[in-house]
Scaffold this active site. Structure first.
Site, PDB file in Angstrom:
ATOM      1  N   ILE A  18      -7.319   0.466   2.402  1.00 48.64           N
ATOM      2  CA  ILE A  18      -6.855   1.764   1.885  1.00 48.64           C
ATOM      3  C   ILE A  18      -5.557   2.199   2.543  1.00 48.64           C
ATOM      4  O   ILE A  18      -5.000   3.239   2.235  1.00 48.64           O
ATOM      5  CB  ILE A  18      -7.912   2.881   2.028  1.00 48.64           C
ATOM      6  CG1 ILE A  18      -8.467   2.953   3.445  1.00 48.64           C
ATOM      7  CG2 ILE A  18      -9.020   2.694   1.019  1.00 48.64           C
ATOM      8  CD1 ILE A  18      -9.497   4.068   3.630  1.00 48.64           C
ATOM      9  N   GLY A  21      -0.106  -0.418   7.716  1.00 48.27           N
ATOM     10  CA  GLY A  21       1.139  -0.034   8.386  1.00 48.27           C
ATOM     11  C   GLY A  21       1.565  -1.223   9.237  1.00 48.27           C
ATOM     12  O   GLY A  21       0.966  -2.271   9.191  1.00 48.27           O
ATOM     13  N   GLY A  22       2.536  -1.052  10.074  1.00 50.38           N
ATOM     14  CA  GLY A  22       3.100  -2.137  10.868  1.00 50.38           C
ATOM     15  C   GLY A  22       2.095  -3.122  11.415  1.00 50.38           C
ATOM     16  O   GLY A  22       1.879  -4.204  10.896  1.00 50.38           O
ATOM     17  N   PHE A  23       1.372  -2.686  12.467  1.00 56.15           N
ATOM     18  CA  PHE A  23       0.515  -3.666  13.163  1.00 56.15           C
ATOM     19  C   PHE A  23      -0.960  -3.419  12.873  1.00 56.15           C
ATOM     20  O   PHE A  23      -1.812  -3.913  13.560  1.00 56.15           O
ATOM     21  CB  PHE A  23       0.763  -3.556  14.672  1.00 56.15           C
ATOM     22  CG  PHE A  23       0.640  -2.148  15.182  1.00 56.15           C
ATOM     23  CD1 PHE A  23       1.776  -1.356  15.366  1.00 56.15           C
ATOM     24  CD2 PHE A  23      -0.589  -1.574  15.432  1.00 56.15           C
ATOM     25  CE1 PHE A  23       1.664  -0.042  15.799  1.00 56.15           C
ATOM     26  CE2 PHE A  23      -0.714  -0.273  15.861  1.00 56.15           C
ATOM     27  CZ  PHE A  23       0.411   0.498  16.052  1.00 56.15           C
ATOM     28  N   ALA A  24      -1.230  -2.609  11.853  1.00 60.28           N
ATOM     29  CA  ALA A  24      -2.629  -2.292  11.601  1.00 60.28           C
ATOM     30  C   ALA A  24      -2.897  -2.196  10.111  1.00 60.28           C
ATOM     31  O   ALA A  24      -1.977  -2.034   9.322  1.00 60.28           O
ATOM     32  CB  ALA A  24      -2.978  -0.952  12.252  1.00 60.28           C
ATOM     33  N   LYS A  25      -4.178  -2.303   9.769  1.00 61.67           N
ATOM     34  CA  LYS A  25      -4.557  -1.995   8.384  1.00 61.67           C
ATOM     35  C   LYS A  25      -5.837  -1.173   8.441  1.00 61.67           C
ATOM     36  O   LYS A  25      -6.590  -1.245   9.420  1.00 61.67           O
ATOM     37  CB  LYS A  25      -4.735  -3.267   7.566  1.00 61.67           C
ATOM     38  CG  LYS A  25      -5.976  -4.083   7.873  1.00 61.67           C
ATOM     39  CD  LYS A  25      -6.203  -5.175   6.832  1.00 61.67           C
ATOM     40  CE  LYS A  25      -5.236  -6.318   7.014  1.00 61.67           C
ATOM     41  NZ  LYS A  25      -5.610  -7.477   6.165  1.00 61.67           N
ATOM     42  N   LYS A  41      -9.979   1.004  11.073  1.00 62.13           N
ATOM     43  CA  LYS A  41      -8.595   0.646  11.407  1.00 62.13           C
ATOM     44  C   LYS A  41      -8.652  -0.643  12.213  1.00 62.13           C
ATOM     45  O   LYS A  41      -9.286  -0.693  13.265  1.00 62.13           O
ATOM     46  CB  LYS A  41      -7.974   1.782  12.228  1.00 62.13           C
ATOM     47  CG  LYS A  41      -6.476   1.701  12.425  1.00 62.13           C
ATOM     48  CD  LYS A  41      -5.977   3.016  13.020  1.00 62.13           C
ATOM     49  CE  LYS A  41      -4.538   2.958  13.451  1.00 62.13           C
ATOM     50  NZ  LYS A  41      -4.089   4.243  14.058  1.00 62.13           N
ATOM     51  N   ASP A 133       3.808  13.085  17.081  1.00 60.62           N
ATOM     52  CA  ASP A 133       4.187  12.441  15.814  1.00 60.62           C
ATOM     53  C   ASP A 133       3.636  13.234  14.638  1.00 60.62           C
ATOM     54  O   ASP A 133       3.085  12.674  13.698  1.00 60.62           O
ATOM     55  CB  ASP A 133       3.657  10.986  15.793  1.00 60.62           C
ATOM     56  CG  ASP A 133       4.329  10.162  14.692  1.00 60.62           C
ATOM     57  OD1 ASP A 133       3.798   9.089  14.356  1.00 60.62           O
ATOM     58  OD2 ASP A 133       5.354  10.627  14.152  1.00 60.62           O
TER      59      ASP A 133
HETATM   60  C1  LIG Z   1      -4.926   6.918   1.192  1.00 60.82           C
HETATM   61  N1  LIG Z   1      -6.333   7.130   0.938  1.00 60.82           N
HETATM   62  C2  LIG Z   1      -6.854   7.210  -0.307  1.00 60.82           C
HETATM   63  C3  LIG Z   1      -8.183   7.375  -0.154  1.00 60.82           C
HETATM   64 BR1  LIG Z   1      -9.396   7.514  -1.542  1.00 60.82          BR
HETATM   65  C4  LIG Z   1      -8.531   7.417   1.180  1.00 60.82           C
HETATM   66  C5  LIG Z   1      -7.341   7.260   1.829  1.00 60.82           C
HETATM   67  C6  LIG Z   1      -7.211   7.212   3.287  1.00 60.82           C
HETATM   68  O1  LIG Z   1      -6.200   6.837   3.788  1.00 60.82           O
HETATM   69  N2  LIG Z   1      -8.318   7.585   3.977  1.00 60.82           N
HETATM   70  C7  LIG Z   1      -8.488   7.541   5.353  1.00 60.82           C
HETATM   71  N3  LIG Z   1      -9.611   8.037   5.915  1.00 60.82           N
HETATM   72  N4  LIG Z   1      -9.552   7.843   7.258  1.00 60.82           N
HETATM   73  C8  LIG Z   1      -8.380   7.236   7.530  1.00 60.82           C
HETATM   74  C9  LIG Z   1      -7.694   7.028   6.370  1.00 60.82           C
HETATM   75  C10 LIG Z   1      -6.390   6.410   6.664  1.00 60.82           C
HETATM   76  N5  LIG Z   1      -6.354   6.350   8.140  1.00 60.82           N
HETATM   77  C11 LIG Z   1      -5.235   6.044   8.857  1.00 60.82           C
HETATM   78  O2  LIG Z   1      -5.285   5.898  10.072  1.00 60.82           O
HETATM   79  N6  LIG Z   1      -4.082   5.928   8.154  1.00 60.82           N
HETATM   80  C12 LIG Z   1      -2.813   5.671   8.874  1.00 60.82           C
HETATM   81  C13 LIG Z   1      -1.670   6.282   8.083  1.00 60.82           C
HETATM   82  N7  LIG Z   1      -0.461   6.384   8.933  1.00 60.82           N
HETATM   83  C14 LIG Z   1       0.394   7.445   8.445  1.00 60.82           C
HETATM   84  C15 LIG Z   1       1.792   7.033   8.807  1.00 60.82           C
HETATM   85  C16 LIG Z   1       1.751   5.557   9.050  1.00 60.82           C
HETATM   86  C17 LIG Z   1       0.304   5.122   8.860  1.00 60.82           C
HETATM   87  C18 LIG Z   1      -2.620   4.185   9.071  1.00 60.82           C
HETATM   88  C19 LIG Z   1      -2.376   3.724  10.338  1.00 60.82           C
HETATM   89  C20 LIG Z   1      -2.168   2.366  10.540  1.00 60.82           C
HETATM   90  C21 LIG Z   1      -2.205   1.492   9.450  1.00 60.82           C
HETATM   91  C22 LIG Z   1      -2.474   1.990   8.170  1.00 60.82           C
HETATM   92  C23 LIG Z   1      -2.669   3.345   7.958  1.00 60.82           C
HETATM   93  C24 LIG Z   1      -7.657   6.740   8.684  1.00 60.82           C
HETATM   94  C25 LIG Z   1      -8.311   5.987   9.734  1.00 60.82           C
HETATM   95  C26 LIG Z   1      -7.863   7.333   9.987  1.00 60.82           C
END
Ligand SMILES: Cn1cc(Br)cc1C(=O)Nc1[nH]nc2c1CN(C(=O)N[C@H](CN1CCCC1)c1ccccc1)C21CC1
Length: 347
Positions: A18, A21-25, A41, A133
């Site tokens: 879902i 980003g750079g070093f993570a998904k 994550k 940030d």
């Molecule tokens: C986009 N989306 C659509 C639905 Br449906 C749920 C989501 C969603 O992202 N849900 C969600 N729940 N919990 C989380 C997320 C995304 N997420 C994130 O931590 N998302 C961040 C987003 N950052 C914002 C600027 C750079 C990256 C991320 C960090 C590293 C790699 C990928 C994503 C967490 C884990 C905390």
């Protein structure tokens, strides 16, 4: 040969990615014992390289932060190759996309969101952390349109408390405070308030107060502190933006003053309450009982295990049960599927 994400087997069902980003998904997952959605994550240690300390910073910070407007950390798993952070799932996605979809927010809707952000930031500052940030990409929407702050990888917990100077320049340039980009010493809490000013401007206007394709031109604009004030902004909105976007950090409004700022009070007439709704000190009887029965342990044993807050599967199961309870849902674990042979004996 080991299957992918072996460490999650039996604990979480893994679904689609879902976010990346750079070093993570970030992948959608289901906590097996409750069926609840989680966001996992996943960071590869090799790809992290010198960013590895950021992950440790984020993990340690999020273990200490329990607040209704901060995305909850449930479980941390470290293997030789990877880090897994199991976090609260927010189905609304990023505030950034919400603003883009609506072009910009009306003052009243912006105020509802901004009061939540002020509460979360006041809470982390009181815990001795600066986020560093703050931006709409780092604020997620849950299923009740509430905001949850994420990405504590750049946060700081200065040894001498938030009044001691920080140096590392970090965060996203467009949201960075003048003192931060000029390489001078700065206070994390003051720099966070500047970023909140940029964030509120983005909510109300739908674009950034300081923007330029060239980083050096952007930095110059930030250091002048001059930005366009669109005519559709109310004078109260102009006032709070001016109070936060003060180039001199000593003239900038403090987070404490923000909590009872006239713009914040409008329509609410109560200051922002930064206190957390979570009770982390006392463990919940219903959750302990449900888990004790499931694991065939006494309540005392279960309490003993949970009191260690190891952020293992016991911690995630407890926290997810607590989240269900706070949503008014039954505190129930899915029973282990009974193998047929056990049912034969019952016949
Ligand atoms: C986009 N989306 C659509 C639905 Br449906 C749920 C989501 C969603 O992202 N849900 C969600 N729940 N919990 C989380 C997320 C995304 N997420 C994130 O931590 N998302 C961040 C987003 N950052 C914002 C600027 C750079 C990256 C991320 C960090 C590293 C790699 C990928 C994503 C967490 C884990 C905390």
């Amino acid at each position: 040969m080991s299957t992918q994400y072996e460490a999650l087997k039996g604990l979480y069902h893994l679904r689609e990615t879902i976010g990346s980003g750079g070093f993570a998904k970030v992948k959608l997952g289901y906590h097996v014992l409750t069926g609840e959605k989680v966001a996992i994550k996943i960071m590869d240690k090799k790809q992290l390289g010198e960013d590895l300390p950021r992950v440790k910073t984020e993990i340690e910070a999020m273990k200490e932060l329990s607040h209704q407007h901060i995305c909850k950390l449930y479980h941390v798993i470290e293997t030789d190759e990877k880090f897994y952070m199991v976090l609260e799932h927010c189905p609304g996605g990023e505030l950034f996309d919400y603003i883009v979809a609506k072009d910009k927010l009306g003052e009243d809707e912006a105020r509802v969101f901004f009061r939540q952000i002020v509460g979360a930031v006041a809470y982390i500052h009181l815990q001795g952390y600066a986020h560093r940030d703050l931006k709409p990409e780092n604020l997620l929407l849950d299923d009740d349109q509430n905001l949850k702050l994420i990405d504590f990888g750049l946060c700081a917990k200065p040894k001498g408390g938030l009044t001691s100077q920080l140096f590392t320049c970090c965060g996203s340039p467009a949201y960075a405070a003048p003192e931060l980009i000029s390489g001078k010493e700065y206070l994390g809490c003051e720099a966070d308030v500047w970023s909140m000013g940029v964030l509120l401007y983005a909510l109300l206007c739908g674009y950034l107060p300081f923007d330029d394709d060239s980083i050096s031109a952007l930095y110059r604009k930030i250091q002048t502190g001059k930005y366009d004030v669109p005519r559709f902004l109310s004078k109260e909105s102009v006032r709070i933006l001016d109070d936060m976007l003060q180039v001199d950090p000593k003239k900038r409004v403090s987070i404490k003053e923000l909590q009872c700022h006239p713009w914040i009070l409008k329509n609410f007439n109560i200051p922002v309450d930064h206190r957390t709704k979570y009770k982390v000190s006392v463990l919940d009887e219903d959750c302990i009982t449900e888990m004790a029965v499931h694991y065939g342990k006494s309540k005392a044993e279960m309490t003993e295990i949970l009191s260690k807050w190891k952020y293992d599967y016991f911690t995630s199961t407890y926290l997810i049960l607590m989240a269900k309870k706070m949503r008014g849902q039954p505190v129930r674990l899915l029973q282990k599927p009974k193998p047929l042979r056990e049912r034969q004996q019952e016949r």
